[in-house]
Design an enzyme around this catalytic site. Sequence first.
Site, PDB file in Angstrom:
ATOM      1  N   CYS A   1       0.818  -1.230   0.000  1.00 24.92           N
ATOM      2  CA  CYS A   1       0.000   0.000   0.000  1.00 24.92           C
ATOM      3  C   CYS A   1       0.845   1.270   0.000  1.00 24.92           C
ATOM      4  CB  CYS A   1      -0.944  -0.010   1.193  1.00 24.92           C
ATOM      5  SG  CYS A   1      -0.203  -0.587   2.717  1.00 24.92           S
TER       6      CYS A   1
ATOM      7  N   HIS B   1      -2.865   6.218   4.701  1.00 23.58           N
ATOM      8  CA  HIS B   1      -1.429   6.379   4.938  1.00 23.58           C
ATOM      9  C   HIS B   1      -0.966   7.714   4.335  1.00 23.58           C
ATOM     10  CE1 HIS B   1      -1.405   2.317   6.227  1.00 23.58           C
ATOM     11  NE2 HIS B   1      -0.568   1.765   5.378  1.00 23.58           N
TER      12      HIS B   1
HETATM   13  P1  NAP Z   1      -7.683  -8.722   8.189  1.00 21.44           P
HETATM   14  O1  NAP Z   1      -8.642  -7.604   8.383  1.00 21.44           O
HETATM   15  O2  NAP Z   1      -6.988  -9.281   9.353  1.00 21.44           O
HETATM   16  O3  NAP Z   1      -8.463  -9.900   7.400  1.00 21.44           O
HETATM   17  C1  NAP Z   1      -7.864 -11.127   7.138  1.00 21.44           C
HETATM   18  C2  NAP Z   1      -8.772 -11.935   6.243  1.00 21.44           C
HETATM   19  O4  NAP Z   1      -8.127 -13.178   5.953  1.00 21.44           O
HETATM   20  C3  NAP Z   1     -10.103 -12.279   6.888  1.00 21.44           C
HETATM   21  O5  NAP Z   1     -11.122 -12.305   5.918  1.00 21.44           O
HETATM   22  C4  NAP Z   1      -9.852 -13.693   7.407  1.00 21.44           C
HETATM   23  O6  NAP Z   1     -11.022 -14.474   7.546  1.00 21.44           O
HETATM   24  C5  NAP Z   1      -9.010 -14.237   6.280  1.00 21.44           C
HETATM   25  N1  NAP Z   1      -8.304 -15.424   6.710  1.00 21.44           N
HETATM   26  C6  NAP Z   1      -7.451 -15.562   7.741  1.00 21.44           C
HETATM   27  N2  NAP Z   1      -7.064 -16.845   7.867  1.00 21.44           N
HETATM   28  C7  NAP Z   1      -7.680 -17.534   6.885  1.00 21.44           C
HETATM   29  C8  NAP Z   1      -7.700 -18.888   6.486  1.00 21.44           C
HETATM   30  N3  NAP Z   1      -6.987 -19.831   7.128  1.00 21.44           N
HETATM   31  N4  NAP Z   1      -8.464 -19.249   5.430  1.00 21.44           N
HETATM   32  C9  NAP Z   1      -9.205 -18.318   4.781  1.00 21.44           C
HETATM   33  N5  NAP Z   1      -9.226 -17.003   5.093  1.00 21.44           N
HETATM   34  C10 NAP Z   1      -8.474 -16.623   6.151  1.00 21.44           C
HETATM   35  O7  NAP Z   1      -6.529  -8.283   7.179  1.00 21.44           O
HETATM   36  P2  NAP Z   1      -6.570  -7.199   5.975  1.00 21.44           P
HETATM   37  O8  NAP Z   1      -6.163  -5.868   6.470  1.00 21.44           O
HETATM   38  O9  NAP Z   1      -7.860  -7.317   5.264  1.00 21.44           O
HETATM   39  O10 NAP Z   1      -5.360  -7.669   5.065  1.00 21.44           O
HETATM   40  C11 NAP Z   1      -5.335  -8.924   4.436  1.00 21.44           C
HETATM   41  C12 NAP Z   1      -4.071  -8.995   3.600  1.00 21.44           C
HETATM   42  O11 NAP Z   1      -4.132  -7.979   2.582  1.00 21.44           O
HETATM   43  C13 NAP Z   1      -2.784  -8.688   4.355  1.00 21.44           C
HETATM   44  O12 NAP Z   1      -2.277  -9.823   4.993  1.00 21.44           O
HETATM   45  C14 NAP Z   1      -1.893  -8.154   3.294  1.00 21.44           C
HETATM   46  O13 NAP Z   1      -1.231  -9.224   2.670  1.00 21.44           O
HETATM   47  C15 NAP Z   1      -2.838  -7.499   2.329  1.00 21.44           C
HETATM   48  N6  NAP Z   1      -2.854  -6.030   2.361  1.00 21.44           N
HETATM   49  C16 NAP Z   1      -3.478  -5.335   3.339  1.00 21.44           C
HETATM   50  C17 NAP Z   1      -3.470  -3.955   3.296  1.00 21.44           C
HETATM   51  C18 NAP Z   1      -4.178  -3.119   4.318  1.00 21.44           C
HETATM   52  O14 NAP Z   1      -4.120  -1.879   4.205  1.00 21.44           O
HETATM   53  N7  NAP Z   1      -4.836  -3.666   5.312  1.00 21.44           N
HETATM   54  C19 NAP Z   1      -2.872  -3.270   2.286  1.00 21.44           C
HETATM   55  C20 NAP Z   1      -2.243  -3.994   1.305  1.00 21.44           C
HETATM   56  C21 NAP Z   1      -2.249  -5.362   1.342  1.00 21.44           C
HETATM   57  P3  NAP Z   1     -11.722 -14.656   8.995  1.00 21.44           P
HETATM   58  O15 NAP Z   1     -12.476 -13.373   9.241  1.00 21.44           O
HETATM   59  O16 NAP Z   1     -12.629 -15.820   8.785  1.00 21.44           O
HETATM   60  O17 NAP Z   1     -10.641 -14.892   9.985  1.00 21.44           O
HETATM   61  O1  3JN Z   2       1.162  -2.381   7.620  1.00 22.37           O
HETATM   62  C1  3JN Z   2       0.646  -1.749   6.688  1.00 22.37           C
HETATM   63  O2  3JN Z   2       0.275  -0.578   6.785  1.00 22.37           O
HETATM   64  C2  3JN Z   2       0.452  -2.406   5.375  1.00 22.37           C
HETATM   65  C3  3JN Z   2       0.582  -3.853   5.505  1.00 22.37           C
HETATM   66  C4  3JN Z   2       0.741  -4.641   4.496  1.00 22.37           C
HETATM   67  C5  3JN Z   2       0.971  -6.043   4.672  1.00 22.37           C
HETATM   68  C6  3JN Z   2       0.642  -6.663   5.867  1.00 22.37           C
HETATM   69  C7  3JN Z   2       0.913  -8.003   6.052  1.00 22.37           C
HETATM   70  C8  3JN Z   2       1.540  -8.736   5.071  1.00 22.37           C
HETATM   71  C9  3JN Z   2       1.557  -6.780   3.654  1.00 22.37           C
HETATM   72  C10 3JN Z   2       1.805  -6.133   2.352  1.00 22.37           C
HETATM   73  O3  3JN Z   2       0.824  -5.941   1.634  1.00 22.37           O
HETATM   74  O4  3JN Z   2       2.932  -5.789   1.995  1.00 22.37           O
HETATM   75  C11 3JN Z   2       1.851  -8.114   3.874  1.00 22.37           C
HETATM   76  C12 3JN Z   2       2.544  -8.923   2.853  1.00 22.37           C
HETATM   77  O5  3JN Z   2       3.747  -8.776   2.720  1.00 22.37           O
HETATM   78  O6  3JN Z   2       1.874  -9.708   2.208  1.00 22.37           O
END
Ligand code: NAP
Ligand code: 3JN
Length: 342
Positions: free
Chosen positions: A130, A253
């Site tokens: 992000c 951010h």
């Molecule tokens: P989050 O709010 O913690 O949500 C995690 C999601 O993953 C939930 O839907 C969860 O389902 C699911 N999950 C966890 N364990 C699982 C499993 N064993 N099988 C299937 N689904 C599972 O996290 P988030 O912020 O949405 O972020 C998710 C990912 O997106 C990050 O790890 C990162 O790689 C990426 N990302 C995030 C951001 C950000 O700004 N947050 C930005 C860029 C990329 P349950 O609700 O059922 O546990």
């Molecule tokens: O921490 C943040 O503000 C962004 C987080 C991104 C993130 C969190 C967990 C795993 C990432 C990502 O998108 O780079 C990952 C990842 O490396 O998959």
Amino acid sequence: MSQPKHVAIVGATGAVGAEMIRCLEERHFPISQLTLLASARSAGKTLKFKGQDIIIKELTPESFEGVDIALFSAGGGISKEFAPYAVKAGAVVVDNSSAFRMDPTVPLVVPEVNAADVKNHQGIIANPNCTTAISLMALYPLHQAFGVKRVFASSYQAVSGTGAQAIEELARQSRAWANGGRTAWDDARLPESEVRVYPHQIAFNVLPQVDSFLDSGYTKEEMKLENEGRKIMHHPDFRASVTCVRVPVFRAHSVAISAEFEKPITVEAARAVLAGAPGLDVVDDPAAKKYPLPLDAAGKDNCAVGRLRMDCALDNGLCFWVAGDQLLKGAALNAVQIAECL
Ligand code: NAP
Ligand code: 3JN
């Protein structure tokens, strides 16, 4: 008019997944069927799409039968394990994690920068980190005009970047402080029992750690702008020294960037370039106290850039400040835009 697609969202219950559902709906993405997948904990619960309740299913290797596009946002481990099943079933995966970003066979795409790379996919397309995506929304148009050599940057990252549990942590710690009957303004430390997600209290604090530390002393998050930026901008010599900081902001951010360019640059020329950049608003009137704020960027598709000034410590240098909703341009919106390119 493209054929409606069967779309699956892996991690549909998460902070990013919720925004993916909203983006698909608001952008009228042509959908014949939407499959929502999460862990066994969420199976059987429902989420709304276009006013209809959709039952969440547990993610399994068989989840992708008939799926055309699978948007993954459940962390790198889940992507590594399950994306191959989706590809085998004939779906194109758009992955939000870092699992495949640096794989040379996987395009890493910000559509405003390198949409053409989408067509080189072999089943998986990666969404950048992000902070990288938000930074490039302003840096790339400047690079096209002036040729960026290197940047020094500090990020100010909202807790929603860590996911749903961290949003709750900031809210809970803020409530604990407000309800704690404190009388002194400097009495901001909460009991250790309130610190659950981050290594330290996040409310009324800033943490100079996002993700884990590498041997170099940088964190993994801090290296993403250089590594991913090189790939997205097709600029193998791009250098970035970054300090990533977690701040007690719920959403959006911000990044302070000092960039050094090959060609001479002026504030006026940079402003003209940025004013024409897609997906970017210029908010830059310091005399009127107007500059990008995370509170203003939250919930918006466009990123915003401001505080443009000549960098007094670099040759051909420009300082600027970018803010963007990392759940949208940094994740869900960018993923849906990639799906639109498909
Ligand atoms: P989050 O709010 O913690 O949500 C995690 C999601 O993953 C939930 O839907 C969860 O389902 C699911 N999950 C966890 N364990 C699982 C499993 N064993 N099988 C299937 N689904 C599972 O996290 P988030 O912020 O949405 O972020 C998710 C990912 O997106 C990050 O790890 C990162 O790689 C990426 N990302 C995030 C951001 C950000 O700004 N947050 C930005 C860029 C990329 P349950 O609700 O059922 O546990
Ligand atoms: O921490 C943040 O503000 C962004 C987080 C991104 C993130 C969190 C967990 C795993 C990432 C990502 O998108 O780079 C990952 C990842 O490396 O998959």
